[in-house]
Motif scaffolding. Sequence first.
Motif, PDB file in Angstrom:
ATOM      1  N   LYS A 149     101.548  10.119  96.995  1.00 13.01           N
ATOM      2  CA  LYS A 149     100.409   9.247  96.658  1.00 13.01           C
ATOM      3  C   LYS A 149      99.667   9.795  95.452  1.00 13.01           C
ATOM      4  CE  LYS A 149      96.179   7.228  98.573  1.00 13.01           C
ATOM      5  NZ  LYS A 149      96.513   5.843  98.216  1.00 13.01           N
ATOM      6  N   ALA A 150      99.430  11.117  95.427  1.00 13.74           N
ATOM      7  CA  ALA A 150      98.710  11.723  94.306  1.00 13.74           C
ATOM      8  C   ALA A 150      99.495  11.589  93.003  1.00 13.74           C
ATOM      9  CB  ALA A 150      98.430  13.195  94.613  1.00 13.74           C
TER      10      ALA A 150
ATOM     11  N   LEU B 200      87.822  13.761  81.203  1.00  9.14           N
ATOM     12  CA  LEU B 200      88.234  14.525  82.379  1.00  9.14           C
ATOM     13  C   LEU B 200      87.507  14.026  83.623  1.00  9.14           C
ATOM     14  CD1 LEU B 200      89.527  16.850  83.926  1.00  9.14           C
ATOM     15  CD2 LEU B 200      87.763  18.360  83.004  1.00  9.14           C
ATOM     16  N   LYS B 201      86.200  13.842  83.534  1.00 11.64           N
ATOM     17  CA  LYS B 201      85.443  13.368  84.691  1.00 11.64           C
ATOM     18  C   LYS B 201      85.898  11.971  85.114  1.00 11.64           C
ATOM     19  CE  LYS B 201      81.094  14.161  85.093  1.00 11.64           C
ATOM     20  NZ  LYS B 201      79.633  14.171  84.865  1.00 11.64           N
ATOM     21  N   GLY B 202      86.145  11.099  84.129  1.00 12.93           N
ATOM     22  CA  GLY B 202      86.620   9.760  84.467  1.00 12.93           C
ATOM     23  C   GLY B 202      87.972   9.786  85.156  1.00 12.93           C
ATOM     24  N   THR B 203      88.871  10.660  84.696  1.00 15.33           N
ATOM     25  CA  THR B 203      90.200  10.765  85.315  1.00 15.33           C
ATOM     26  C   THR B 203      90.085  11.268  86.750  1.00 15.33           C
ATOM     27  OG1 THR B 203      91.212  11.221  83.163  1.00 15.33           O
ATOM     28  CG2 THR B 203      92.463  11.845  85.113  1.00 15.33           C
ATOM     29  N   VAL B 204      89.261  12.306  86.954  1.00 11.37           N
ATOM     30  CA  VAL B 204      89.094  12.867  88.299  1.00 11.37           C
ATOM     31  C   VAL B 204      88.456  11.843  89.236  1.00 11.37           C
ATOM     32  CG1 VAL B 204      87.869  14.622  89.631  1.00 11.37           C
ATOM     33  CG2 VAL B 204      89.028  15.251  87.503  1.00 11.37           C
ATOM     34  N   GLU B 205      87.441  11.125  88.778  1.00  9.51           N
ATOM     35  CA  GLU B 205      86.785  10.134  89.624  1.00  9.51           C
ATOM     36  C   GLU B 205      87.744   9.004  89.991  1.00  9.51           C
ATOM     37  OE1 GLU B 205      83.452   9.094  87.247  1.00  9.51           O
ATOM     38  OE2 GLU B 205      82.146  10.683  88.042  1.00  9.51           O
ATOM     39  N   HIS B 206      88.569   8.575  89.027  1.00  4.77           N
ATOM     40  CA  HIS B 206      89.558   7.534  89.328  1.00  4.77           C
ATOM     41  C   HIS B 206      90.556   8.035  90.370  1.00  4.77           C
ATOM     42  CE1 HIS B 206      92.540   4.371  88.717  1.00  4.77           C
ATOM     43  NE2 HIS B 206      93.455   5.329  88.590  1.00  4.77           N
ATOM     44  N   PHE B 207      91.015   9.255  90.218  1.00  5.22           N
ATOM     45  CA  PHE B 207      91.982   9.817  91.165  1.00  5.22           C
ATOM     46  C   PHE B 207      91.392   9.891  92.567  1.00  5.22           C
ATOM     47  CE2 PHE B 207      93.166  13.835  93.300  1.00  5.22           C
ATOM     48  CZ  PHE B 207      94.463  13.496  93.671  1.00  5.22           C
ATOM     49  N   LEU B 208      90.162  10.382  92.685  1.00  9.85           N
ATOM     50  CA  LEU B 208      89.545  10.511  94.004  1.00  9.85           C
ATOM     51  C   LEU B 208      89.283   9.146  94.634  1.00  9.85           C
ATOM     52  CD1 LEU B 208      87.041  13.420  93.262  1.00  9.85           C
ATOM     53  CD2 LEU B 208      89.201  13.535  94.518  1.00  9.85           C
TER      54      LEU B 208
ATOM     55  N   GLN C 298      91.145   6.514  94.221  1.00  5.09           N
ATOM     56  CA  GLN C 298      92.429   6.022  94.695  1.00  5.09           C
ATOM     57  C   GLN C 298      92.873   6.736  95.965  1.00  5.09           C
ATOM     58  OE1 GLN C 298      94.319   3.465  93.280  1.00  5.09           O
ATOM     59  NE2 GLN C 298      92.441   3.152  92.130  1.00  5.09           N
ATOM     60  N   MET C 299      92.529   8.012  96.087  1.00  5.22           N
ATOM     61  CA  MET C 299      92.966   8.788  97.244  1.00  5.22           C
ATOM     62  C   MET C 299      92.065   8.581  98.460  1.00  5.22           C
ATOM     63  SD  MET C 299      95.718  10.498  96.356  1.00  5.22           S
ATOM     64  CE  MET C 299      95.842  11.867  97.506  1.00  5.22           C
ATOM     65  N   LEU C 300      90.748   8.525  98.247  1.00  4.22           N
ATOM     66  CA  LEU C 300      89.802   8.549  99.364  1.00  4.22           C
ATOM     67  C   LEU C 300      88.935   7.308  99.469  1.00  4.22           C
ATOM     68  CD1 LEU C 300      88.641  12.266  98.955  1.00  4.22           C
ATOM     69  CD2 LEU C 300      90.387  11.363 100.497  1.00  4.22           C
ATOM     70  N   GLY C 301      89.116   6.338  98.592  1.00  3.61           N
ATOM     71  CA  GLY C 301      88.337   5.112  98.669  1.00  3.61           C
ATOM     72  C   GLY C 301      87.396   4.950  97.493  1.00  3.61           C
ATOM     73  N   PRO C 302      87.123   3.715  97.085  1.00  3.63           N
ATOM     74  CA  PRO C 302      86.330   3.467  95.878  1.00  3.63           C
ATOM     75  C   PRO C 302      84.870   3.894  95.990  1.00  3.63           C
ATOM     76  CG  PRO C 302      86.789   1.420  97.043  1.00  3.63           C
ATOM     77  CD  PRO C 302      87.597   2.477  97.716  1.00  3.63           C
ATOM     78  N   GLN C 303      84.360   4.034  97.214  1.00  6.46           N
ATOM     79  CA  GLN C 303      82.939   4.354  97.377  1.00  6.46           C
ATOM     80  C   GLN C 303      82.690   5.830  97.679  1.00  6.46           C
ATOM     81  OE1 GLN C 303      80.851   1.959  96.670  1.00  6.46           O
ATOM     82  NE2 GLN C 303      82.517   0.477  96.462  1.00  6.46           N
ATOM     83  N   ILE C 304      83.704   6.667  97.532  1.00  2.00           N
ATOM     84  CA  ILE C 304      83.541   8.070  97.895  1.00  2.00           C
ATOM     85  C   ILE C 304      82.569   8.760  96.942  1.00  2.00           C
ATOM     86  CG2 ILE C 304      85.525   8.804  96.512  1.00  2.00           C
ATOM     87  CD1 ILE C 304      84.628  10.222  99.941  1.00  2.00           C
TER      88      ILE C 304
ATOM     89  N   TYR D 189     102.981   6.601 102.626  1.00  2.00           N
ATOM     90  CA  TYR D 189     101.687   7.239 102.477  1.00  2.00           C
ATOM     91  C   TYR D 189     100.506   6.278 102.573  1.00  2.00           C
ATOM     92  CZ  TYR D 189     101.911   5.806  97.515  1.00  2.00           C
ATOM     93  OH  TYR D 189     101.999   5.097  96.343  1.00  2.00           O
ATOM     94  N   ASP D 190     100.707   4.977 102.301  1.00  2.00           N
ATOM     95  CA  ASP D 190      99.569   4.062 102.321  1.00  2.00           C
ATOM     96  C   ASP D 190      99.425   3.309 103.641  1.00  2.00           C
ATOM     97  OD1 ASP D 190     101.846   2.679 101.979  1.00  2.00           O
ATOM     98  OD2 ASP D 190     101.138   1.401 100.355  1.00  2.00           O
ATOM     99  N   ASP D 191     100.372   3.475 104.581  1.00  2.00           N
ATOM    100  CA  ASP D 191     100.235   2.820 105.875  1.00  2.00           C
ATOM    101  C   ASP D 191      99.060   3.437 106.629  1.00  2.00           C
ATOM    102  OD1 ASP D 191     102.382   1.389 105.244  1.00  2.00           O
ATOM    103  OD2 ASP D 191     103.767   2.259 106.692  1.00  2.00           O
ATOM    104  N   GLY D 192      98.190   2.608 107.117  1.00  2.00           N
ATOM    105  CA  GLY D 192      97.051   3.122 107.859  1.00  2.00           C
ATOM    106  C   GLY D 192      95.878   3.466 106.974  1.00  2.00           C
ATOM    107  N   MET D 193      96.121   4.017 105.786  1.00  2.00           N
ATOM    108  CA  MET D 193      95.024   4.372 104.890  1.00  2.00           C
ATOM    109  C   MET D 193      94.331   3.120 104.378  1.00  2.00           C
ATOM    110  SD  MET D 193      93.626   7.134 103.967  1.00  2.00           S
ATOM    111  CE  MET D 193      92.282   7.573 102.874  1.00  2.00           C
ATOM    112  N   GLU D 194      95.122   2.050 104.145  1.00  2.00           N
ATOM    113  CA  GLU D 194      94.539   0.796 103.669  1.00  2.00           C
ATOM    114  C   GLU D 194      93.542   0.250 104.689  1.00  2.00           C
ATOM    115  OE1 GLU D 194      94.870  -0.538 100.785  1.00  2.00           O
ATOM    116  OE2 GLU D 194      96.340   0.877 100.021  1.00  2.00           O
ATOM    117  N   SER D 195      93.908   0.306 105.968  1.00  2.00           N
ATOM    118  CA  SER D 195      92.995  -0.211 106.989  1.00  2.00           C
ATOM    119  C   SER D 195      91.741   0.640 107.083  1.00  2.00           C
ATOM    120  CB  SER D 195      93.707  -0.264 108.346  1.00  2.00           C
ATOM    121  OG  SER D 195      94.112   1.039 108.735  1.00  2.00           O
ATOM    122  N   PHE D 196      91.881   1.949 106.908  1.00  2.00           N
ATOM    123  CA  PHE D 196      90.714   2.826 106.953  1.00  2.00           C
ATOM    124  C   PHE D 196      89.744   2.509 105.813  1.00  2.00           C
ATOM    125  CE2 PHE D 196      88.629   6.711 105.442  1.00  2.00           C
ATOM    126  CZ  PHE D 196      87.861   7.017 106.554  1.00  2.00           C
TER     127      PHE D 196
END
Length: 647
Positions: free
Chosen positions: A187-188, A304-312, A314-320, A410-417
């Motif tokens: 996923k990463a 760099l900050k924009g890339t890291v924020e986009h990555f996080l 995508q991994m943990l949700g748009p509102q993290i 990797y995205d099964d279940g994470m989408e519902s969360f």
Amino acid sequence: MRHVSVLLTLLLLGPTSHAFAPVASFVSTRPQATTTRSHSPFRTSSVLYQSSSTEKDPQQQQQQVSIDDVTAELRETQSAFAARLAALESVADAEALRREYLGKKGPIGAAMSYMRLLTPAEKPQLGAVVNVVKQEMEDQLATLTEQLQTAALQAALENDRVDVTQPGIRRSPHIGRRHPIPMTMEKAVDVFTQLGYDTVTSVTDSPEIETDYYCFEALNCPKDHPARDMQDTFYLREDRELLLRTHTSAVQIRQLGKRKPPLRIVAPGRVFRKDDIDATHGLQFHQVEILALEPIGELTLGHLKGTVEHFLAQMLGPQIPVRFRGSYFPFTEPSMEVDVFFRGKWLEVLGCGMVDPNVLRMAGIDPDEYSGFAAGFGVERFAMVMHQIGDLREFTKNDMRFLQQFPHYYDDGMESFLSGIAPPPEEPELRGESVPSPFVSSLEELKAQAATATKDEDVKSEKKAKQKKTPPAAAANDAIDISKLDIRVGVITKAWEHEEADKLYCEEIDIGEPEGPRSIASGLRAHYALDDLEGQRVLVLANLKTRKMMGFPSHGMVLCACSEDGRVVQFVEPPADAKVGDRIVVAGYENGAPATENQVMKKKMLDQIFPDLTTNADGVACYKNLPLQVLEGASCLPTDVKSGTVG
């Protein structure tokens, strides 16, 4: 028996004044018969036996053939063969027909037996005719046999066809499942490859046994540098020149020696450190590191900050919630630690910074010409957060009860969360140990916890909000809607599998441009067979900039309908009468001019338009419940996805 018949006839007649000419071995002569018929299917002409004198005996005739008669019969046989050939339905029928016509006892073989009845001048003529007819019949039969074999093979393949991309049926509780670590790593890596980063995983470019130079010295850590005390290392030789790598940063140095900037790479892999084993530490773990270099001035700390924020996101949700803290790494300057607010507290998840000029110099790159940033993180930490795992040691225990909790992908279940759907009830703790803290059950709970964080953070957020100026309202003609997208009717002319990505197809799609078909990559290998793509009519979002998908330059995007659970994905097909190159519009929005590729990217138009692209209850692709259609024409064909999304 024919020979015996001839001999008996001669004995019964006794000596006569006539000297008989020799009779062909296959001709049967009867005492009272003036003519006889051969066993061959060909017609023959009859003449009287001739004596040594010029007189003819009408009671005794010899069987002779004409070359014209034999030729005519051969052609008739060939015509009958062709008629039988057209009616064949199987390879077995073709073999039976071959034996009947071209076997030793067939009409072609019988025709050759007439050689004995022909004059020496006619024999070559008959041989030539027979050979031509035989060769034509053999060629026709071979061609049809090959077609029948191909059809039989295709039918067998279709009957035995299995979609290997679908999850297997769990017939036994002992069948294993994919491990959460490689799923999290995939996923990463996918997030960064979608941003144009090249993956580096080969043994030669990413070895786990590394030298001291690549692991430390080239990363601004000489032998006497105090930063070496931060890591306890597994050395393989007494001179400490060979070791198990402690981070994947060594891959960046190797790539800088092979490739010249500009470059963007992502390097996943396993690393080793001499740590005490507990709930958060182990002797080995996995890292993913990125490196981006561009001409100086093109990449800044803001990128760099924009890339890291986009990555996080995508991994943990748009509102993290994300925060950056100043830190120190020997190979970056300035350096930062990145935290996320999760489960009611701030968690450190990765480190990053701008590449130190000394690192570039040691790699032979002039820091006055190029600069960039690097970032790295532990995969286990992300897997623990994403899958709500409280103990790092669970990953290596091979407990079936633990491993069977995780999805196939990797995205099964994470989408519902991330969508706010509560997870299933927790299973009892496997080893009887207490869970460190309660898990977040939804995004709403996460937001509530974030809102009740420290007062300092709330004050800082309020100050930042006040400092931001409200942007002026956009003019009516600058409104961002479906008219800004240049959607064209296209047809896939060529498709093949991506050599380095097991989820991507590479396609050439004709959208009516004079430059020829476009090259576009799509992640459809789990939903379509390769043979189904060529000739498929599609909708192409044309005003997108070219970006590399695992090294493949993709210029545009194919629109598909997707079900809510993400399991069904289907092409959105244009109307049947639409022509290649026609623009797809929506009633009421057809007068707007499409945006440029740069405008689509800079204004993040897709983020504003795609939420309103859906399929209605009939499966028709719509924008704000208005169907997509050709200008003043019919709507797009309905899909099997009802009330889904389009993207």
